[in-house]
Design an enzyme around this catalytic site. Structure first.
Site, mmCIF file in Angstrom:
data_model
loop_
_atom_site.group_PDB
_atom_site.id
_atom_site.type_symbol
_atom_site.label_atom_id
_atom_site.label_comp_id
_atom_site.label_asym_id
_atom_site.label_seq_id
_atom_site.Cartn_x
_atom_site.Cartn_y
_atom_site.Cartn_z
ATOM 1 N NE ARG A 134 19.517 -0.466 -0.443
ATOM 2 C CZ ARG A 134 18.980 0.738 -0.536
ATOM 3 N NH1 ARG A 134 19.610 1.782 -0.004
ATOM 4 N NH2 ARG A 134 17.829 0.906 -1.151
ATOM 5 C CD GLU B 234 19.932 9.228 -0.494
ATOM 6 O OE1 GLU B 234 19.690 8.784 -1.619
ATOM 7 O OE2 GLU B 234 19.344 8.839 0.536
ATOM 8 C CB SER C 212 9.069 10.662 -6.092
ATOM 9 O OG SER C 212 10.191 10.620 -6.956
ATOM 10 C CB CYS D 122 16.864 5.588 -5.791
ATOM 11 S SG CYS D 122 16.672 6.817 -4.479
ATOM 12 C CB THR E 90 -0.946 0.025 1.214
ATOM 13 O OG1 THR E 90 -0.162 -0.015 2.424
ATOM 14 C CG2 THR E 90 -1.902 -1.159 1.189
ATOM 15 C CG HIS F 34 17.270 10.583 -7.615
ATOM 16 N ND1 HIS F 34 16.222 11.393 -7.258
ATOM 17 C CD2 HIS F 34 17.351 9.620 -6.650
ATOM 18 C CE1 HIS F 34 15.680 10.943 -6.130
ATOM 19 N NE2 HIS F 34 16.350 9.867 -5.745
#
EC number: 1.2.1.11
Length: 367
Positions: free
Chosen positions: A118, A212, A189, A158, A13, A253
């Site tokens: 990861r 990040e 996003s 990403c 969802t 990106h």
């Protein structure tokens, strides 16, 4: 009787989960037969669970709309309903790590979009054009945990997707990169939904994204690493320094990259040679003609103002990396701008490509 592989989506969802549902609709190999999310969504039809927060610009796929949402914490509910699951879970990392392991223990492979595993040493972090051989570690992973059919494979962050293939293709061609500075301009996003408040984002740039820069600087080394025994050993380089910024763009990106080659001056490639390497680059997904693979993984633009997110993010299903502004650098050797679609190549469709690779390599044959 469908010959497609029955698959589930965990975190179905959420924003990334919805992308999986949308992108798997009419997939030639996979069919969504199971959806799971948080306890508050469990027990509802999927269309009802997402009725007020369906974020995709298309109708909910008919084949999924009436599926009953299960509690993702209830692993047993997935047994017999799907062969493997895509994980788009949105929980704290330790909870995700334990839950993905529970699915693998139950004999259900996990193809994960989450970051929790990861850095697990025996879990491959895949960009199929770069390190498809890292799936070799899966048998060691299964032996280590005593898993029969289940295993875990993940995709990387990403923001790496825009520049990893250009870097790897150069290294593969014999032009090793010593060090690089990367400045990312990351779409909203990427923060999920509801994400960054509009008041912070409109007419603004936020020069910080939690965790990040660390991911950007470190995940490169695992992707370029080597399978050694029962672990993946990180590569020694390149050395990466990153600046990560959130910008008022919905999808796409962008990365501005300056790099130095680990070569004597007379051995460094010309700009023409670099472009040749990029435009001729193909990986295993192209050789196998995987359904979600781009035909041309790296697209080079020559306009002085490209790539741009609105114009270039959807190149080749949103799976191609678009590169432009290749030029010499007065500090290092070269600089360029690269762009990838963060919710397609960088998220759900990248995860689907990982699953296609695993299927092609036979990892789903005996499920």
């Amino acid at each position: 009787m469908s010959e497609k592989i029955a698959v589930g989506v965990l975190g179905a969802t959420g924003m990334v989960g919805q992308r999986y549902i949308y992108l798997l609709n009419n997939h030639p190999w996979f069919e969504v037969t199971y959806v799971a999310a948080s306890p508050r969504s469990a027990g509802k039809k999927y269309k009802d669970a997402v009725s007020s927060r369906w974020l995709i610009g298309s109708d909910i796929p008919a084949g999924v709309a009436d599926l009953m949402v299960e509690d993702a914490n209830n692993v047993e509910a997935a047994l017999g309903k799907c062969k493997f699951v895509f994980s788009a879970l949105e929980m704290d990392k330790e909870t995700i790590k334990a839950l993905e392991a529970s699915y693998a223990q139950a004999g259900i492979p996990v193809v994960s979009n989450a970051s929790a595993n990861r850095w697990t040493e025996d879990v491959p972090m895949l960009i199929p054009e770069i390190n498809p051989h890292h799936t070799e570690i899966i048998e060691k992973q299964k032996q280590h945990h005593g898993w029969d059919k289940g295993f875990i494979a993940v995709k990387p962050n990403c923001s790496l997707q825009s520049y990893m293939m250009p870097i790897f293709s150069l290294q593969q061609a014999g032009y090793p990169v010593k060090r690089m500075i990367v400045t990312t301009l990351q779409a909203t996003s990427g923060a999920g939904y509801p994400g960054v408040p509009s008041f912070d984002m409109i007419d603004n740039i936020v020069p910080y994204i939690g965790g990040e820069e660390e991911k950007t600087e470190k995940e490169v080394l695992k992707i370029l690493g080597t399978v050694k025994g029962d672990v993946i050993e990180n590569a020694a380089g390149p050395l990466v320094a990153a600046h990560c910024n959130r910008v008022p763009v919905i999808d796409g990106h962008t990365a501005c990259v300056s790099l130095e080659f680990d070569l004597p001056e007379d051995k460094k490639p010309s700009l023409e040679e670099i472009e040749r390497v990029w435009t001729s680059f193909k990986g295993l997904p192209q050789g196998l003609n995987l359904p979600s693979a781009p035909i041309q993984p790296i697209i080079v633009r020559h306009e002085e103002n490209r790539p741009q997110p609105r114009r270039d993010r959807d190149n080749d299903k949103g799976m191609a990396v678009t590169v432009g502004r290749l030029r010499s650098c007065p500090v290092f050797d070269i600089r360029f701008v690269a762009l990838s679609h963060n919710t397609k190549r960088g998220a759900a469709l990248g995860g689907i490509l990982n699953a296609e690779l695993l299927k092609a390599q036979g990892f789903f044959d005996n499920l």
